[in-house]
Design a protein around this motif. Structure first.
Motif, PDB file in Angstrom:
ATOM      1  N   TYR A   1       0.857  -1.188   0.000  1.00 14.59           N
ATOM      2  CA  TYR A   1       0.000   0.000   0.000  1.00 14.59           C
ATOM      3  C   TYR A   1       0.892   1.237   0.000  1.00 14.59           C
ATOM      4  O   TYR A   1       1.902   1.290   0.698  1.00 14.59           O
ATOM      5  N   LEU A   2       0.516   2.235  -0.779  1.00 10.31           N
ATOM      6  CA  LEU A   2       1.235   3.506  -0.838  1.00 10.31           C
ATOM      7  C   LEU A   2       0.352   4.622  -0.302  1.00 10.31           C
ATOM      8  O   LEU A   2      -0.808   4.750  -0.708  1.00 10.31           O
ATOM      9  N   ASN A   3       0.891   5.409   0.611  1.00  9.28           N
ATOM     10  CA  ASN A   3       0.204   6.622   1.035  1.00  9.28           C
ATOM     11  C   ASN A   3       0.482   7.667  -0.044  1.00  9.28           C
ATOM     12  O   ASN A   3       1.616   8.141  -0.186  1.00  9.28           O
ATOM     13  N   VAL A   4      -0.524   8.006  -0.813  1.00  9.27           N
ATOM     14  CA  VAL A   4      -0.315   8.844  -1.991  1.00  9.27           C
ATOM     15  C   VAL A   4      -0.062  10.304  -1.631  1.00  9.27           C
ATOM     16  O   VAL A   4       0.174  11.131  -2.519  1.00  9.27           O
ATOM     17  N   GLU A   5      -0.088  10.635  -0.349  1.00  8.83           N
ATOM     18  CA  GLU A   5       0.233  11.986   0.087  1.00  8.83           C
ATOM     19  C   GLU A   5       1.658  12.081   0.631  1.00  8.83           C
ATOM     20  O   GLU A   5       2.365  13.047   0.369  1.00  8.83           O
ATOM     21  N   THR A   6       2.095  11.060   1.386  1.00  9.05           N
ATOM     22  CA  THR A   6       3.423  11.112   2.006  1.00  9.05           C
ATOM     23  C   THR A   6       4.463  10.249   1.291  1.00  9.05           C
ATOM     24  O   THR A   6       5.651  10.389   1.535  1.00  9.05           O
ATOM     25  N   MET A   7       4.038   9.321   0.464  1.00 13.36           N
ATOM     26  CA  MET A   7       4.889   8.353  -0.234  1.00 13.36           C
ATOM     27  C   MET A   7       5.461   7.285   0.693  1.00 13.36           C
ATOM     28  O   MET A   7       6.412   6.596   0.355  1.00 13.36           O
TER      29      MET A   7
END
Length: 460
Positions: A60-66
């Motif tokens: 899973y990728l946090n698309v705000e923090t990377m």
């Protein structure tokens, strides 16, 4: 110490190419570089294989923090890499990740020290369970640029010991520390040490040494006729005193019982809140552990600070305390040396007692914005402090050992070939390798490598 030879032809060629980075790179790429003694494993693996793993295992990728995660956290905007690919967004986020997990294409949008230190936790989940791949990557890269030894900070020692019943010591230790009462701190640490022994601290060190470190090292055949790797145990500065001392005790036990370990270190941003508040206390903790394990060596990150990062008065005592209180065998970074109280006396002491400084030029330039004549390299050289050249976190910093020597030669023209060669030998002579025969063989190998290297110039 091994006798260091001298080659006039290599010396002459280096002087001729001193201001040409391409020629310097070719020269130092081929020159034997001995060991890398200031080396963080997780920060030295390049981002590309970590990203490939995250994609392959559909993290899973946090698309705000990377940041990435193996499982989906409860909070934040997390998307799987497969969903990003299906929505034709993978290429975009790959670029964002590379710029967040390393300094690739850094544009100054965030402070450089934040960019560096914040990157670790973002990619850390990709490393768990994959130490082998990273170690082999580092060995392959070392061989390709003529590095024969790495002393890496591989992993903290896992420990699930419950110390909640000892939490009162946090307040007591900080109260004694505020009074700079070393005797009181030692008394408290004695009580704490005995309590940790009752909780079987040794079993955590034994488990790490035997079931992780020794097995991994042997299975990967890390040591061979061309390359050797050893491992520094380390603790994290931002932890509460009891937890840090628990980990420090286990780290010292581990290092005292395994020849694969090469001492102990302390890491994390030196300017962090707990790092600054508890710095003196940490130094006393090292002094205490040394009293219990006098044969264990340790190098300390100290003085990785500069004017503006902290208040001016905070620049005056960290290296002093690492040397005079903790009794460090080596110092990592030491960037604030010019600001240290009685710095001339301190430098003379380091020189007299053969306490090396680990110089990290690329790291200091990016994180602290300290380079060229602002860097204390010349100060250490002026006082004959033993110098070793190292990378710090080559993966995050997008660098390698070769570049450190290129910058050294280009920025400091008074450093001749003979001196550079001495620094290379220092990286083996001042290593924490416990087995004398291993160190002797590395020095012999270095002699042979330099003969081969210097013969290239005699043919010109």
């Amino acid at each position: 110490m091994t006798q260091i030879g001298f080659s006039q032809s290599a010396e002459s060629y280096l002087e001729k190419i001193r201001n040409n980075e391409a020629l310097l790179t070719a020269f130092f790429q081929q020159m034997p570089k001995g060991g890398d003694l200031h080396h963080h494993f997780s920060g030295s693996v390049y981002a590309e294989p970590l990203l490939e793993r995250a994609i392959a295992e559909d993290f899973y990728l946090n698309v705000e923090t990377m940041a990435v995660s193996k499982t989906k956290p409860a909070k934040g905007n997390w998307q799987t890499f497969s969903s990003l690919k299906n929505n034709d967004k993978l290429d975009y986020y790959q670029q964002q990740i590379m710029q967040t997990w390393s300094i690739k294409d850094y544009n100054g949008s965030v402070p450089s020290d934040d960019q560096f230190f914040d990157s670790f936790m973002k990619f850390e989940p990709t490393i768990a369970g994959h130490f082998a791949e990273g170690m082999l990557e580092l060995k392959k890269r070392a061989l390709s640029e003529n590095v024969s030894y790495i002393e890496t900070q591989l992993s903290t020692i896992p420990c699930d010991m419950n110390v909640s019943d000892l939490s009162d010591f946090n307040t007591k230790l900080r109260q004694a520390s505020a009074q700079k009462d070393e005797k009181a701190v030692f008394k408290l640490l004695d009580e704490l040490y005995k309590a940790l022994q009752k909780k079987d601290a040794k079993k955590y060190a034994d488990d790490f040494n035997n079931n992780f470190l020794a097995k991994l090292h042997k299975d990967l055949k890390m040591d061979d006729e061309r390359f050797t790797m050893r491992y520094q145990n380390f603790v994290l500065r931002f932890m509460e005193p009891v937890d840090l001392f628990k980990n420090l005790t286990i780290a010292f036990i581990s290092s005292s019982e395994s020849k694969l370990t090469a001492g102990v270190n302390i890491v994390s941003p030196e300017h962090g809140e707990n790092s600054m508040k508890d710095y003196w206390l940490h130094m006393v903790m090292f002094k205490y552990c040394h009293s219990k394990f006098p044969d264990v060596k340790y190098t300390l990150h100290a003085g990785e600070l500069t004017l503006g990062l902290v208040q001016p008065e905070e620049l005056t005592w960290h290296i002093n305390d690492a040397i005079y209180i903790a009794g460090a065998n080596r110092i990592g970074h030491g960037v604030d040396m010019a600001y240290e109280a009685n710095s001339y006396d301190l430098l003379r002491y380091m020189s007299k007692n053969n306490i090396p400084i680990e110089i990290n030029l690329v790291s200091n330039e990016f994180i602290l914005k300290v380079k060229e004549n602002r860097h204390p390299f010349t100060l250490y050289k002026e006082f004959n402090v033993p110098i070793v050249i190292s990378t710090d976190d080559a993966g995050i910093l997008r660098t390698n050992m070769t570049e450190q020597y290129v910058l050294l030669a280009k920025r400091y023209p008074d450093v001749n070939y003979e001196t550079i060669k001495k620094y290379v030998y220092n990286s083996i002579n001042y290593s924490f390798i416990q087995d004398a025969s291993v160190k002797k063989q590395l020095l012999k190998d270095l002699d042979n490598r330099f003969k081969t290297f210097e013969a290239k110039f005699s043919k010109n």
